[in-house]
Design a protein around this motif. Sequence first.
Motif, PDB file in Angstrom:
ATOM      1  N   SER A 165      19.019  46.348 -17.577  1.00 56.44           N
ATOM      2  CA  SER A 165      18.676  47.829 -17.413  1.00 56.44           C
ATOM      3  C   SER A 165      18.293  48.381 -18.808  1.00 56.44           C
ATOM      4  O   SER A 165      18.558  47.751 -19.706  1.00 56.44           O
ATOM      5  N   GLU A 212      20.005  50.662 -20.130  1.00 56.71           N
ATOM      6  CA  GLU A 212      21.165  50.591 -20.910  1.00 56.71           C
ATOM      7  C   GLU A 212      21.655  49.378 -21.621  1.00 56.71           C
ATOM      8  O   GLU A 212      22.259  49.732 -22.528  1.00 56.71           O
ATOM      9  N   ASP A 231      20.128  49.840 -24.912  1.00 62.46           N
ATOM     10  CA  ASP A 231      20.732  50.735 -25.648  1.00 62.46           C
ATOM     11  C   ASP A 231      21.987  50.035 -26.306  1.00 62.46           C
ATOM     12  O   ASP A 231      22.479  50.379 -27.437  1.00 62.46           O
ATOM     13  N   ARG A 232      22.899  49.224 -25.266  1.00 68.10           N
ATOM     14  CA  ARG A 232      23.915  48.571 -25.983  1.00 68.10           C
ATOM     15  C   ARG A 232      23.689  47.754 -26.952  1.00 68.10           C
ATOM     16  O   ARG A 232      24.412  47.458 -28.045  1.00 68.10           O
ATOM     17  N   LYS A 241      21.887  58.983 -26.032  1.00 70.62           N
ATOM     18  CA  LYS A 241      21.778  57.302 -26.302  1.00 70.62           C
ATOM     19  C   LYS A 241      21.512  57.064 -27.827  1.00 70.62           C
ATOM     20  O   LYS A 241      20.881  57.999 -28.574  1.00 70.62           O
ATOM     21  N   PRO A 280      18.018  55.696 -21.911  1.00 72.17           N
ATOM     22  CA  PRO A 280      18.281  54.439 -21.254  1.00 72.17           C
ATOM     23  C   PRO A 280      19.323  54.796 -20.338  1.00 72.17           C
ATOM     24  O   PRO A 280      20.111  55.839 -20.245  1.00 72.17           O
ATOM     25  N   SER A 281      19.263  54.130 -19.096  1.00 68.97           N
ATOM     26  CA  SER A 281      20.137  54.432 -18.059  1.00 68.97           C
ATOM     27  C   SER A 281      20.539  52.960 -17.131  1.00 68.97           C
ATOM     28  O   SER A 281      19.906  51.995 -17.326  1.00 68.97           O
ATOM     29  N   PRO A 282      21.746  52.864 -16.536  1.00 76.09           N
ATOM     30  CA  PRO A 282      22.064  51.741 -16.033  1.00 76.09           C
ATOM     31  C   PRO A 282      21.447  51.450 -14.619  1.00 76.09           C
ATOM     32  O   PRO A 282      21.387  50.254 -14.065  1.00 76.09           O
TER      33      PRO A 282
END
Length: 291
Positions: free
Chosen positions: A78, A80, A83-84, A107, A122-124
């Motif tokens: 993802s 996300e 982003d992590r 984010k 960013p998105s899951p």
Amino acid sequence: MIKKIGRNDPCWCGSGRKYKQCHEEFDHKIENYRKQGHLVPEHRLIKSPEQIEKIRESAKVNVEVLDTVAEKIAIGMSTEDIDRIVYEVTTKHGAIPAPLNYEGFPKSVCTSVNDAVCHGIPSPDEILQDGDIINVDCSTILNGYFSDSSRMFLLGNVSEENRKLVEVVRESVYKGLEEVKPWGFLGDMGQAVHDHIRANGYSVVREIGGHGVGLEFHEDPWVGYTTKRGTDMLLVPGMMFTIEPMVNMGKPEIFVDEENDWTVYTEDGSMSAQWEIQVLVTEDGHEVISW
């Protein structure tokens, strides 16, 4: 107008030397360009050697973050997840992701997929698919100094036309870079970028461009890519800015997502690509600070 400084006063640059022995001749040269009608940089846009070194340290983190993304990005992740990665690598070095909470951006990085031009959040729920192209735009603050660059990534079986778009945009950035030299003009760079993009049948986004960077996230000058040679701001040693054309396969028109008020998309749904480098104007040319 250059502020009047006594010849025996300390130079404005902070070197500790007398003005006449440091930047007096430099300022006179800039003033001559101003009198000819050119847009010239203020002193605040000219980085000192000490500031440049601090910005380089920030850029080392920024580059490492993007290198790590390049190693780990994969189909099925993802945005996300990206982003992590950005947050973890950035903070590991005691740095701060510049986008996080910037004017409400939620984010640590911008992830713009396919027809997203820039500022993708960013998105899951946004999962990278086979054939996607994505821009990952990373910006870092280390000890108060800013760095900024972005890269395109191609996932799996990307079509030849999309691969070509990504490569042409990258080529255009470095054609523009060839024009970055002291006592030239931003328009020299802008026209080189634009000419290469247009020659390949693509369009340049006009409303969003590059920017000065280093002491702040976004500084003057604004950097466009529809400018003409010999126009726009005079380039002098110590200036620093980004080259980051956003290029659409179709028409140049764009719109902003009404729901999140951040993500920019192509109006016609065509693919978009962007590469970004951070550049310093030097005494004899340029230096790429972040990429």
